[in-house]
Design an enzyme around this catalytic site. Structure first.
Site, short mmCIF file in Angstrom:
data_model
loop_
_atom_site.label_atom_id
_atom_site.label_comp_id
_atom_site.label_asym_id
_atom_site.label_seq_id
_atom_site.Cartn_x
_atom_site.Cartn_y
_atom_site.Cartn_z
N CYS A 90 12.58 -6.54 -0.55
CA CYS A 90 11.49 -6.42 0.43
C CYS A 90 10.69 -7.72 0.54
CB CYS A 90 10.60 -5.25 0.07
SG CYS A 90 11.49 -3.68 0.08
N SER A 92 3.25 0.11 -6.76
CA SER A 92 4.21 -0.85 -6.21
C SER A 92 3.53 -2.20 -6.06
CB SER A 92 4.68 -0.36 -4.84
OG SER A 92 5.24 -1.41 -4.10
#
Length: 549
Positions: A192, A465
């Site tokens: 990501c 996260s």
């Protein structure tokens, strides 16, 4: 060579017979045997290019005079595992990866390893194995994803999918826009796009000296990444001959340099779990205080997604990790790298190619990205990504809204039952209580998407996260399942957060807090069979790096 134990002498005739059955020739017996630990899978976007990279690494090993052998390690995509029972398994996969590499490397007496990694728990798991097995090793991280594009704006997975859920719930975007964003945000292969855990760990791996220069920021789709894979294959054979081992590189200085780079980059709070776990395998202790001590000294020179608007492609174009090292060179300590160059030499010879991406003259923040808090809720410490917290929320008091699992908290958030002034407390999500210390990107992103990240705080004995932003405090130790104070908080209790002063407290007397802890009822284990049940019985608290004992 170490591999002589499986291939030389009369007694090894049966072993050689089996080796010949793999297709190698007698001449290969005089060459180093190099394992390529590949976490290739079709399930994980950051790993789908690895079949190609395996070929380049193989070619490099053969060109260098070694014999390559590919074997497999698992990979979990935290984004896909997020928000449901699958996330229990993510952190636990780190230990499995380390164990599997140890098993294969030692059972077959490999001379060296190329560790082909990428996503969140894979890179730390592979580094743990390298430190544990301690044979010549190089890490090749497979690279970041390019940014997406929608309505003339660059897009990323976290802002434009997870946060978009909250925006949709509030009526800020339509269903058509949500569907368009989910198609555009992740345009292809790679980890990501921002400074989330996978890319943070890639940068720190290069900083610690375990990857070749440029590896961390080269995009997954780039020819540069293939060249680095090939050069890593050549170099592993050289360091086998030079007998350079991971523990020669993974010194205390290397870990201090990694923490400094982490703070300068605005990295993920998960590094506070992973660096101590890797150091533990190298026989080094990294206390939480070291992270906070370094954070107070190192400004944040870069600000990528989720806290800022830059992406990994921008960091690569600005000079990559070497340019970040240039920015912090006065704080670096001597350490070696797999390239044969010292880290200070690399820093001094680097150049910053974009002063907006890496700001040395006007840093984004005067302190590093991570702060370690303590108080009666977290006497053993907890962490917050202060780089992603607005100034107005760095000192905050609010009323507790308590949930015994992430799912219940998420239901309340989406039902709009959380209001300004609340402190969402999610407990029994720690390493043992979770089990597996689930990441909580869903609740934090929903709060941000609903416009509450500047008026609502969240704290948990679980973790977040690398894509989290807002006043989100995790890794609270001791965890609720271990009798920590977070188990004693009730709805309506006043919680005081002071990030500049590094404190986190609930307004209860010491006597009342102790009485509540003694009366707290521990829920039934969420998973009672299989790997995660065993994991829950072995895992230590977050302040140790959640290592197994």
């Amino acid at each position: 060579m170490r591999s002589d134990q499986i291939k030389k002498g009369v007694l090894r005739a049966p072993n050689r017979s089996l080796l010949y059955s793999t297709g190698i020739s007698p001449k290969d017996l005089n060459k180093p045997f190099v394992g390529i630990a590949s976490s290739f899978t079709d399930l994980v976007p950051g790993h789908i290019t690895m079949r190609d990279l395996e070929r380049y690494i193989e070619r490099g090993i053969a060109a260098g005079g070694g014999v390559p052998f590919i074997f497999s390690a698992p990979a979990v995509c935290d984004g896909i595992a997020m928000g449901h029972s699958g996330m229990h398994y993510s952190l636990g996969s780190r230990e499995l990866i380390a164990d599997l590499i140890e098993v294969v490397a030692n059972a077959h007496m490999l001379d060296g390893l190329v560790l082909l990694s990428n996503c969140d728990k894979v890179t730390p798991g592979m580094l743990m194995a390298a430190a544990r097995v301690n044979i010549p090793s190089i890490v090749v991280t497979a690279g970041a994803m390019a940014s997406g594009m929608y309505e003339k704006k660059r897009r990323s997975m976290v802002r434009d999918t997870f946060e978009a859920v909250g925006q949709f719930q509030c009526g800020k975007i339509t269903l058509k826009q949500l569907e368009a964003l989910e198609m555009a945000a992740c345009p292809g292969a790679g980890s990501c796009q921002g400074m989330y855990t996978a890319n943070t760990m890639a940068c720190l791996t290069e900083t610690m000296g375990m990857s070749l220069q440029g590896c961390a920021t080269a995009l997954a789709i780039s020819a540069k990444k293939k060249r680095i894979a090939y050069e890593s294959g050549i170099r592993i054979v050289e360091i086998i001959k030079e007998d350079i081992k991971p523990r020669d590189i993974l010194t205390l200085n290397a870990f201090k340099n990694a923490i400094a780079a982490d703070m300068a980059l605005g990295g993920s709070t998960n590094t506070v779990l992973h660096l101590p776990a890797i150091a533990n395998e190298a026989g080094i202790k990294l206390p939480l205080e070291l992270f906070d001590e370094i954070s107070r000294k190192i400004p944040q020179f870069a600000c990528l997604e989720p806290a800022g608007d830059h992406y990994m492609e921008d960091l690569d174009n600005a000079g990559g990790v070497s340019a970040v090292l240039f920015a912090i060179q006065k704080s670096l300590a001597h350490s070696e790298t797999v390239s044969g160059r010292g880290i200070i030499d690399i820093a001094e010879s680097a150049e910053i190619l974009d002063e907006d991406v890496i700001r040395t003259k006007n840093p984004y923040k005067l302190e590093g990205s991570i702060a370690v808090l303590r108080g009666n809720i977290a006497p053993n410490g907890c962490v917050v990504k202060q780089a992603a917290v607005s100034d107005k929320m760095k000192v905050f008091s609010g009323r507790a809204r308590v949930f015994d699992c992430e799912d219940d908290a998420m239901e309340a958030i989406l039902a709009k039952k959380i209001v300004s002034g609340d402190v969402v407390v999610i407990r029994y999500e720690g390493p043992a209580g979770g089990p597996g210390m689930r990441e909580m990107l869903g609740p934090t992103s929903a709060l941000h998407g609903m416009g509450l990240s500047d008026s609502v705080a969240l704290l948990t004995d679980g973790r977040f996260s690398g894509g989290t932003r807002g006043p989100c405090i995790g890794h609270i130790s001791p965890e609720a399942a271990a009798g920590g104070a977070i188990a004693a908080i009730n709805d309506g209790d006043v919680i005081n957060i002071n990030i500049p002063q590094r404190t986190l407290n609930v307004e209860l007397s010491e006597t009342e807090l102790k009485e509540r802890i003694a009366k707290a009822v521990k829920p039934e284990p969420k998973i009672k069979t299989g790997y995660m049940a065993r994991y829950a019985g072995l895992v230590q608290s977050a302040d140790t790096g959640a290592v197994l004992k």
